[in-house]
Write a protein that holds these residues in place. Structure first.
Motif, PDB file in Angstrom:
ATOM      1  N   SER A 172       0.832  -1.208   0.000  1.00 47.57           N
ATOM      2  CA  SER A 172       0.000   0.000   0.000  1.00 47.57           C
ATOM      3  C   SER A 172       0.866   1.257   0.000  1.00 47.57           C
ATOM      4  O   SER A 172       0.503   2.245  -0.650  1.00 47.57           O
ATOM      5  CB  SER A 172      -1.071  -0.017   1.093  1.00 47.57           C
ATOM      6  N   ARG A 230       3.749   1.459  -1.506  1.00 48.55           N
ATOM      7  CA  ARG A 230       4.239   1.537  -2.901  1.00 48.55           C
ATOM      8  C   ARG A 230       3.222   2.247  -3.795  1.00 48.55           C
ATOM      9  O   ARG A 230       3.574   3.156  -4.556  1.00 48.55           O
ATOM     10  CB  ARG A 230       4.496   0.111  -3.435  1.00 48.55           C
ATOM     11  N   GLU A 231       1.961   1.844  -3.667  1.00 55.52           N
ATOM     12  CA  GLU A 231       0.948   2.420  -4.553  1.00 55.52           C
ATOM     13  C   GLU A 231       0.715   3.900  -4.245  1.00 55.52           C
ATOM     14  O   GLU A 231       0.544   4.713  -5.151  1.00 55.52           O
ATOM     15  CB  GLU A 231      -0.357   1.617  -4.461  1.00 55.52           C
ATOM     16  N   ARG A 232       0.751   4.265  -2.961  1.00 57.47           N
ATOM     17  CA  ARG A 232       0.572   5.680  -2.590  1.00 57.47           C
ATOM     18  C   ARG A 232       1.731   6.513  -3.142  1.00 57.47           C
ATOM     19  O   ARG A 232       1.536   7.558  -3.767  1.00 57.47           O
ATOM     20  CB  ARG A 232       0.502   5.809  -1.065  1.00 57.47           C
ATOM     21  N   LYS A 248       3.804   5.834  -5.521  1.00 56.35           N
ATOM     22  CA  LYS A 248       3.789   5.855  -6.989  1.00 56.35           C
ATOM     23  C   LYS A 248       2.872   6.974  -7.493  1.00 56.35           C
ATOM     24  O   LYS A 248       3.255   7.774  -8.359  1.00 56.35           O
ATOM     25  CB  LYS A 248       3.311   4.489  -7.505  1.00 56.35           C
ATOM     26  N   ASP A 264       4.716  -0.287 -13.787  1.00 53.98           N
ATOM     27  CA  ASP A 264       3.762  -0.938 -12.891  1.00 53.98           C
ATOM     28  C   ASP A 264       4.514  -1.933 -12.010  1.00 53.98           C
ATOM     29  O   ASP A 264       4.355  -3.139 -12.150  1.00 53.98           O
ATOM     30  CB  ASP A 264       2.695  -1.642 -13.745  1.00 53.98           C
ATOM     31  N   GLN A 307       5.654  -4.473  -9.418  1.00 56.13           N
ATOM     32  CA  GLN A 307       5.010  -5.420  -8.505  1.00 56.13           C
ATOM     33  C   GLN A 307       6.039  -5.919  -7.492  1.00 56.13           C
ATOM     34  O   GLN A 307       5.923  -7.013  -6.948  1.00 56.13           O
ATOM     35  CB  GLN A 307       4.423  -6.595  -9.299  1.00 56.13           C
TER      36      GLN A 307
END
Ligand code: PMP
Length: 355
Positions: free
Chosen positions: A270, A272-274, A276, A288, A290
């Motif tokens: 989470s 990482r996604e924030r 990014k 993207d 992973q």
């Protein structure tokens, strides 16, 4: 040149990321886990009876092999363990890549592969990634002496689907195919379900990233009984006692705490996604990923300049001065607080540079 020099095995070594130890530094350069290992690891180390250090450890690393076999639902004779996955991979290069034909790996990938190929005198060929840094499976259809790639790839973080991996396996049934899954726990699908179908598949994983044990040095591989047998033959021809008592105890304890493992991964994914999304608003492009890192390029500032400015601010990320990727930074996902310091610095710096 002195005469004896011509008989020396000379190599250009792999250069690991820096391990500076400065107060208040933010270390996002070697893809370590920012969270501590499972609490059971400390307990197992405190409970360790040091009198046992008089004795050699179990050469077969039995307790850890059994724990891995149970956790990943494979047979014990399908598991090999080593001193970090670098050790497992080095042994695998030596064992499985013994052809006159070149082994194949991506042009942008883990920079240890060409070093092992050089040190073991294995011919190799780099297969270009596509424009989005994804593996082109067709590049692996040609004759070769073996195949290796990470999934997700490093340093790009791009993940290949299980279908594409199976396609590569289908086209390479006469050589060994190694899938290096160092970062698979951060969002990828492991190739383990393919193990029953392909006796030439070796899957390599590590405790260094998702299990927070980079400093303990534990890696492992899953493969058919034949492959693991050949790997053990080579290992026992080098060093019987690769895994020490403490590493065995720590590894078993880490595997026992599935809830902690899942929780740590969830936090990293989470974050990482924030981060990014925030980097994108600052003008970075990120693939993207992973994995537990982001691979980012800025539209207005060269990566090298950013890397140096970050270092000056005591924030360490990784920069590779290599073809195709010399305008990217590889940024390990740290804690939310660490990433906020990174983002604050970047906001200020980009403003100051007027980009
Ligand atoms: N494979 C890949 C793709 C990696 O990035 C790394 C980390 N440098 C490794 C293997 C080796 O990790 P370790 O030896 O710590 O298990």
């Amino acid at each position: 040149m002195k005469l004896w020099e011509k008989n020396i095995r000379r190599v250009v070594p792999y250069v690991p990321g820096e391990q500076p130890d400065k107060p208040h530094m933010i270390k996002l350069n070697t893809n370590e886990n920012p969270y501590p290992p499972a609490p059971g690891v400390a307990e197992s180390l405190y409970a360790f009876d040091t009198d046992r250090l008089r004795l050699y450890p179990d050469a077969s690393a039995g307790v850890l092999v059994r724990a891995l076999a149970k956790r990943y639902r494979v047979q014990e004779d399908q598991v090999f363990v080593g001193v970090g996955s670098d050790d497992v991979l080095a042994m695998s290069f030596m064992t499985f890549f013994n052809s006159d034909k070149p082994i194949l790996f991506p042009d942008v990938t883990y920079s240890f592969y060409d070093v092992w190929a050089e040190v073991f005198r294995i011919p190799y060929e780099r297969v270009p990634l596509d424009g989005q840094f994804c593996i082109c499976k067709e590049g692996y259809y040609k004759e070769n002496g073996g195949v290796i790639f990470p999934n997700p790839n490093a340093p790009t973080g791009e993940l290949e689907s299980l279908d594409d991996i199976e396609d590569i396996l289908r086209h390479n049934e006469d050589v060994i195919v190694i899938v290096d899954e160092a970062y698979i726990d951060f969002g990828g699908e492991t190739a383990l379900p393919l193990l029953d179908k392909y006796d030439n598949l070796l899957i390599v994983q590590t405790f260094s990233k998702s299990r927070s044990l980079a400093g303990m040095r534990i890696g492992y591989a899953f493969g058919s009984r034949e492959l693991i047998g050949y790997l053990n033959d080579v290992k026992y021809s080098f060093n019987s006692y690769t895994m020490d008592h403490l590493a065995l105890a720590a590894g078993v304890a880490a595997l026992e705490d599935e809830a902690y493992f899942q929780e740590t991964i969830h936090k990293i994914v989470s974050t990482r996604e924030r981060v990014k999304a925030e980097l994108q608003t600052l003008g970075f492009t990120c693939g993207d990923s992973q994995a537990n890192f982001l691979f980012a390029a800025h539209k207005g500032l060269p990566a090298k300049k950013l890397f140096e400015a970050l270092k000056e601010a005591n924030i360490y990320v990784r920069y590779f001065q290599k073809p195709r990727i010399d305008n990217y930074l590889r940024i390990t996902v740290g804690t939310d607080d660490e990433m906020d310091v990174l983002l604050d610095f970047l906001r200020g710096y980009l403003k100051q540079e007027g980009v």
